[in-house]
Design a protein around this motif. Structure first.
Motif, short mmCIF file in Angstrom:
data_model
loop_
_atom_site.label_atom_id
_atom_site.label_comp_id
_atom_site.label_asym_id
_atom_site.label_seq_id
_atom_site.Cartn_x
_atom_site.Cartn_y
_atom_site.Cartn_z
N VAL A 149 0.86 -1.20 0.00
CA VAL A 149 0.00 0.00 0.00
C VAL A 149 0.89 1.24 0.00
N ASP A 150 0.55 2.17 -0.87
CA ASP A 150 1.36 3.37 -1.04
C ASP A 150 1.36 4.24 0.22
N GLU A 151 2.56 4.48 0.78
CA GLU A 151 2.69 5.28 2.00
C GLU A 151 2.13 6.70 1.82
N ASP A 152 2.26 7.24 0.60
CA ASP A 152 1.80 8.61 0.35
C ASP A 152 0.32 8.78 0.67
N LEU A 153 -0.45 7.71 0.44
CA LEU A 153 -1.88 7.79 0.71
C LEU A 153 -2.14 8.07 2.19
N TYR A 154 -1.33 7.42 3.05
CA TYR A 154 -1.50 7.63 4.49
C TYR A 154 -1.11 9.06 4.87
N ASP A 155 0.00 9.52 4.27
CA ASP A 155 0.44 10.89 4.55
C ASP A 155 -0.64 11.88 4.15
N ALA A 156 -1.22 11.67 2.97
CA ALA A 156 -2.27 12.56 2.49
C ALA A 156 -3.46 12.54 3.45
N ALA A 157 -3.83 11.33 3.91
CA ALA A 157 -4.96 11.20 4.82
C ALA A 157 -4.67 11.93 6.13
N LYS A 158 -3.40 11.83 6.57
CA LYS A 158 -3.02 12.46 7.83
C LYS A 158 -3.11 13.99 7.70
N ILE A 159 -2.65 14.50 6.56
CA ILE A 159 -2.72 15.94 6.33
C ILE A 159 -4.17 16.41 6.33
N ASP A 160 -5.05 15.56 5.76
CA ASP A 160 -6.47 15.91 5.75
C ASP A 160 -7.13 15.75 7.11
N GLY A 161 -6.34 15.34 8.10
CA GLY A 161 -6.86 15.24 9.46
C GLY A 161 -7.59 13.95 9.78
N ALA A 162 -7.31 12.89 9.03
CA ALA A 162 -7.99 11.62 9.28
C ALA A 162 -7.43 10.95 10.53
N THR A 163 -8.32 10.30 11.29
CA THR A 163 -7.86 9.53 12.44
C THR A 163 -7.29 8.20 11.93
N THR A 164 -6.61 7.48 12.83
CA THR A 164 -6.04 6.18 12.45
C THR A 164 -7.12 5.26 11.90
N PHE A 165 -8.28 5.27 12.61
CA PHE A 165 -9.36 4.39 12.18
C PHE A 165 -9.89 4.80 10.80
N GLN A 166 -10.02 6.14 10.60
CA GLN A 166 -10.50 6.61 9.30
C GLN A 166 -9.53 6.24 8.19
N ALA A 167 -8.22 6.35 8.49
CA ALA A 167 -7.22 5.99 7.49
C ALA A 167 -7.36 4.51 7.14
N PHE A 168 -7.60 3.69 8.17
CA PHE A 168 -7.77 2.25 7.94
C PHE A 168 -9.01 1.99 7.08
N ARG A 169 -10.10 2.71 7.44
CA ARG A 169 -11.37 2.50 6.76
C ARG A 169 -11.33 3.00 5.30
N TYR A 170 -10.71 4.19 5.10
CA TYR A 170 -10.81 4.81 3.77
C TYR A 170 -9.56 4.67 2.91
#
Lengths: 300, 270
Positions: free
Chosen positions: A191-212
């Motif tokens: 899984v592309d690490e950049d996607l997680y970074d982008a999600a984090k910047i958008d303020g996603a929680t750990t669970f949201q990152a997992f879900r989306y």
């Protein structure tokens, strides 16, 4: 004339000699002990035969009509689906969660992973003795429940018609979930690490990152685990045979145990083979789907 | 930081629960008789091997063990040879009908052993191989062959073509190239195949139940099934038998975990 014949012979030996050396031993074994029995099971299913006598009567589709109106066949069929569904839910759901958690651990990860995956290599026969012992009325499961004040939940797990199939499915999952974890872990690494970074910047929680992020990215891997778990559950025999033999009465009877009873124990080779063909068709279709899914990444 | 601890804690709990059934079985197999009435989760206060000795000699597990190791070892070694040679032909040699052969092996991937055991039994009986280890070995080889042919093929495809061409230009025969050039660089595929086939063979019950009914021929799986059926009260003996059955593959897994993991991911269809 002799010369040209010899030449041609020599030419064809040097042309096909090495090839046959490489292929013939495998092909002989494979065709005789795998392909021939597979074709035979279809042939047998259209006969009435006790497996021993030279007399084999052709009955056409009679075994299939009998099968479709056999109440026990449908019970076994339904049990096979319930058993498989429970296993799939545990191995896919919990397998994904365990893999996701493992991927977030660095120190001590290898030992945790080893302990969780280890049951995968234990023989279903050994799994059967372990769980038969733990699930017996005075076994460790009931002892534990009683000692923490949950006496109400204690029961003869393998003797209770309502829970026997679930208890066995749980034992099967215990011994196979490690495979799901391994496959999910391999998927998570891609899984592309950049996607997680982008999600984090958008303020996603750990669970949201997992879900989306994680779940959508793992969709192809999830499909693979789903089908592998499903086919393995459909093919299972050893664990159930070594614990309940399909009982009590028929509450844990699945297609494979029913086929074994009818065919190997009661010598109804024709009818047993018809059940075998049903199993063959279901598993083949699922495997075909799996091979298609697996082939996809290379097509791109 | 806190969340990291929580994750570790959850995983430690899961790992503990996953290990508990095996650990308790091991405990029980090592407990002296007077300790067997204690709860299963208590580790043995003093260790005894009497249950192992009993099942090994009186319970017949010595014979079962030898039968099992013989079948599994032959399976693994012959599988490495046959599957790699077949894959070699399919990757490095050109011949007519190659596509048909591939299709034939794909079909094999889809055949569940369970579904064809009745005709498999009569086929093996027709050549007089019931109650022989050879009969089981042939069946094991045939049924798992496609998985390992594809495993070797996908490995061979990654070997540079130039290596093969160079050997051919030097005048090496196909067998020499296979033996001296291709196999030496395929050690990972060889190890994975050997381990997986050994484990599948070691663990199987159904085929052995049907093909090896005679006492002297039995494998650990069939022996343990029988022992459990006859000595229902001998929990410690059953546990010892279970440990005997599980230990070899568990040790192999611990030593070769990387190979197992790779192989099980690739060969998961079986």
């Amino acid at each position: 004339m002799d010369d040209t014949l010899m030449d041609r012979l020599r030419a064809s030996v040097s042309r096909y000699g090495p090839l046959s050396l490489f292929l013939i031993p495998t092909l002989a074994i494979y065709l005789f002990f795998a392909i021939y029995p597979t074709l035979s099971v279809i042939g047998y299913s259209m006969t009435k035969w006790n497996g021993i006598s030279p007399e084999k009567t052709w009955v056409g589709f009679a075994n299939y009509t009998k099968m479709f109106s056999d109440r026990i066949f449908w019970e076994a069929f339904q049990n096979t689906f319930v058993w498989s569904a429970v296993i799939v839910v545990i191995n896919v759901g919990l397998g994904l969660v365990i893999a996701a958690l493992l991927s977030r651990v660095w120190r001590g990860r290898l030992i945790l992973q080893t302990l969780i995956v280890l049951p995968v290599v234990i023989s279903p026969m050994a799994v059967a003795t372990i769980w038969r012992w733990m699930l017996q009325p005075k076994g460790v499961i009931n002892e534990t429940l009683t000692s923490i004040g949950l006496d109400g939940l204690a029961r003869p797990w393998l003797g209770d018609p309502d829970v026997v199939l679930f208890a066995l499915a749980f034992a099967h999952s215990w011994s196979t979930i490690g495979l799901s974890v391994i496959i999910f872990l391999a998927g998570l690494q891609s899984v592309d690490e950049d996607l997680y970074d982008a999600a984090k910047i958008d303020g996603a929680t750990t669970f949201q990152a997992f879900r989306y992020v994680t779940i959508p990215a793992l969709r192809p891997v999830t499909a693979v685990v789903f089908i592998l778990t499903l086919t393995a559950a459909f093919k299972a025999f050893d664990l159930i045979w070594a614990t309940t033999k399909g009982g009590p009465i028929r509450f844990s009877e699945i297609l494979s145990t029913y086929m074994y009873k009818r065919g190997a124990l009661e010598n109804q080779y024709g009818y047993g083979s018809a059940i075998g063909v049903a199993l063959l068709v279901i598993v083949s279709l699922a495997t075909l789907l799996y091979l298609k899914l697996q082939a996809r990444p290379e097509d791109r | 930081m806190a969340s990291r601890l929580i994750v570790f804690g959850i995983l430690a709990l899961i790992a503990f629960l996953m290990t508990a059934p095996s650990a308790m079985t091991l405990f029980t197999s090592l407990k002296p008789p007077e300790e067997l009435i204690l709860p299963a989760w208590t580790p043995p206060a003093s260790i005894t091997f009497e249950h192992f000795e009993r099942v090994w000699t009186d319970g017949g597990f010595r014979r079962y063990f030898l039968n099992t190791i013989l079948i599994s070892a032959v399976d693994a070694i012959v599988m490495i040879g046959l599957a790699s040679m077949t894959a070699y032909a399919m990757v490095f040699m050109s011949f007519r009908g190659k596509l048909a052969l591939q299709v034939l092996f794909v079909v094999g991937l889809m055949i569940p052993v369970t579904a064809i055991i009745l005709p498999l039994y009569t086929t093996i009986r027709s050549v007089g191989l019931i109650n022989t280890h050879l009969g089981v070995i042939f069946a094991d080889l045939a049924l798992a062959m496609p998985v390992f042919v594809f495993m070797f093929s996908s490995y061979f495809v990654s070997i540079p073509r130039a290596l093969h061409e160079a050997a051919r230009i030097d005048g090496a025969t196909e067998f020499q190239i296979y033996r001296r050039v291709v196999m030496p660089v395929s050690v990972p595929a060889i190890i994975t195949t050997g381990l997986l086939e050994f484990m599948w063979s070691w663990n199987d019950l159904l085929l052995r139940l049907l093909l090896l009914p005679r006492e002297g021929m039995r494998t650990l799986s069939v022996g343990l099934l029988n022992f459990q059926g006859q000595q229902t009260r001998d929990i410690a003996g059953i546990s010892a038998g279970t440990v005997i059955m599980a230990i070899p593959v568990v040790l192999l897994f611990l030593f070769f975990q990387r190979h197992f993991v790779r192989g099980m991911t690739a060969g998961a269809v079986k």
